[in-house]
Design a protein around this motif. Structure first.
Motif, short mmCIF file in Angstrom:
data_model
loop_
_atom_site.label_atom_id
_atom_site.label_comp_id
_atom_site.label_asym_id
_atom_site.label_seq_id
_atom_site.Cartn_x
_atom_site.Cartn_y
_atom_site.Cartn_z
N SER A 39 35.58 53.23 72.80
CA SER A 39 35.04 52.57 74.32
C SER A 39 34.35 51.48 74.45
CB SER A 39 34.43 53.67 74.84
OG SER A 39 33.39 53.97 75.15
N SER A 103 35.81 55.38 82.34
CA SER A 103 36.84 54.63 82.17
C SER A 103 38.33 54.39 83.15
CB SER A 103 37.41 55.11 81.12
OG SER A 103 35.81 55.29 80.05
N GLN A 122 30.38 55.03 82.58
CA GLN A 122 30.76 54.97 80.49
C GLN A 122 29.39 55.58 80.04
OE1 GLN A 122 33.31 51.64 80.08
NE2 GLN A 122 34.77 53.06 79.42
#
Length: 539
Positions: A39, A103, A122
């Motif tokens: 991520s 996300s 996140q």
């Protein structure tokens, strides 16, 4: 302000585990770690396109990265403290759920403000995954053996770091997908990690009377936030020397001092200040701060270099950074294996500091037309240095603390590394925006009066120009400015790596323990055998 949680005072014991059992238990954890790193890196090569589509500036570009680092930094000590109090397995799963929610909404963003807010969410989840991975591993594996498994985590880090930009580039370049899928693609991995963790991870829960220090968490978060907002906005929204600067820096210092005061009096502080009486922990934490600056400067600004200075596609940008990731992969796995066999870890910190300083110094010579093979060598050296330092600074710290402080001590090192990354990205992003604008003005002035009339060539206020819409001579000026600007970023990062090296020189090497921390006797009962496993509830 604290929240009491009553547990029995007797710690539980994690039984000795075979290699196969450890790898099975770590499988879901490593998948979660993969999600966390993915991520952070998958958006790097997509960011120029994302910011362009959402109408953002260089400041927005920096804040998309910094927002996640900020929330990760602020949340890390809290995750570490909670891991000393509650089920580590449950906390990992909660962190994954938070990450998934952030996300999904991030992928739906219609402006940079929404995207930045989602990146904060996140970051909270990623902070939990990053801190808890080291803590869970320490609860199962002795420091002597942990080098081997830290190497595996380092390998996962390397794969996600190289796979993220590549995958993000491919997704961005694929017309029927687009950059929004950079945020969606990690969701299935997170869900799989949740399922695997439920089936494979079994840890005893520590039982004792505790208090969660929420006030301490609030104060440290506020102090870090004020500092980063100032670093990002100074020189752009307001001058470096201004009342806003004094207000924000003064506020950050005041909140920091209040945090120290609260922690010194808290019965169960989020960051036990007594840990810093240990010279190794203090030095490792300070070194991690500077390593964080070096690490994130490399992963964040390379995408701008390759796309804006060398006109590469997002996919190709990911491919061109492979030498750095290859170096990180090799050094983290090899150093982990050798440390397990020899028990010696300090030499790796020293070698890593030397290589990292040299690599960043050489990257400081970057220009838009620097031969790629030179860049590849510089990146490889930087990656080798990072791989030798990151995991081993955590290992050195974990080897110095008792079982009840394992989570807090591990998160302290991670906290300072994240703080260094957040401050570094904010400050270096501001520096680059200023440098690029200056180089563009100088370059256009050299082309003649007509070009000079273009002023900053679309880079004023931190804006990112569309190179395809510029005439060839002006485009070359812009590319040269970004090449030189990114080179300056690395040049300013090199002294921080040197400081990390100097700090590591003063860390005293202590023989690695041969038992995991879960085997340690309870506080106040040294020399007494730990309680039998039947008192522990499985996480």
């Amino acid at each position: 302000m604290t929240t009491s949680v009553t547990r029995s005072a007797t710690p539980s014991v994690a039984p000795d585990m075979t290699h196969a059992q450890i790898m099975k238990a770590l499988s879901g954890l490593m998948l979660g770690m993969f999600v966390a790193i993915l991520s952070s890196t998958i958006v790097s090569n997509a960011l120029p396109q994302i910011i362009s589509d959402l109408g953002g500036t260089q400041s927005s570009y920096t804040w998309v990265v910094t927002a996640a680092l900020l929330s990760m930094t602020a949340a890390t000590p809290l995750w570490g403290k909670l891991s000393d109090l509650f089920s580590k397995k449950l906390l990992v799963q909660i962190a994954l759920v938070i990450y998934v929610l952030g996300s999904v909404v991030a992928g739906m963003s219609q402006n940079t403000s929404t995207l930045i807010a989602c990146r904060v969410v996140q970051g909270i989840g990623v902070g939990g995954l990053s801190a808890l991975a080291q803590i869970v591993m320490a609860a199962m594996i002795s420091p002597r053996e942990r080098g081997r498994y830290s190497g595996y985590l380092g390998a996962v880090f390397a794969v996600a770091t190289v796979g993220g930009p590549l995958l993000g580039g491919v997704i961005t370049d694929t017309e029927w997908l687009g950059w929004r899928w950079c945020f969606y693609v990690g969701v299935p991995f997170a869900i799989i990690a949740l399922i695997v963790l439920q089936k494979t991870l079994r840890l005893p829960v520590v039982r004792r009377e505790v208090k969660v220090d929420w006030l301490g968490a609030f104060l440290i978060s506020g102090s870090v936030s004020a500092l980063l907002i100032w670093v990002t906005q100074a020189g752009d929204t307001y001058p470096w020397i201004s009342w806003q600067t004094w207000a924000m820096t003064g506020g950050a210092v005041a909140l920091g001092l209040l945090f120290v005061l609260v922690e010194s009096r808290a019965s169960d502080p989020i960051i036990p200040l007594r840990l810093f009486r240990n010279k190794t922990i203090t030095l490792a934490s300070a070194a991690s701060l500077f390593v964080g600056i070096a690490m994130f400067s490399g992963t964040v600004f390379f995408s701008q270099y390759f796309q804006l200075a060398r006109n590469e596609t997002p996919t190709m940008s990911g491919i061109l950074t492979i030498p750095m990731i290859g170096g990180l992969f090799a050094s983290s796995t090899v150093s982990g294996q050798v440390i397990t066999k020899t028990g010696k870890w300090k030499v790796w910190l020293i070698m890593g500091g030397v290589l990292l300083t040299a690599g960043l110094g050489m990257l400081g010579t970057l220009r838009y037309d620097t031969p790629y093979w030179h860049i590849a060598v510089y990146m490889a050296l930087t990656g080798l240095g990072l791989g030798m330092m990151m995991q081993n600074l955590v290992l050195a710290t974990q080897n110095q603390v008792a079982a009840e402080d394992l989570g807090a001590a591990s998160s302290v090192v991670t906290f300072f590394r994240s703080l260094g990354g957040a401050v570094g990205v904010s400050a270096l992003g501001a520096v680059m925006a200023h440098q690029v604008t200056g180089y563009v003005k100088d370059g256009l002035a050299a082309l003649g009066p007509k070009a000079a009339a273009l002023g900053h060539g679309g880079t004023g206020g931190g804006a990112i120009p569309d190179l395809d819409k510029l005439p060839a001579p002006v485009r070359t000026v812009i590319e040269s400015a970004y090449g030189h600007g990114v080179g300056d970023v690395f040049l300013y990062s090199a002294p921080t790596a040197l400081l990390a090296l100097l700090l590591c020189l003063f860390i005293k090497e202590v023989a690695l323990k041969s038992k995991p921390e879960a085997h340690a006797p309870a506080a106040g009962s040294a020399g007494t055998a730990a309680a039998p496993a039947e008192v522990a509830a499985k996480a």
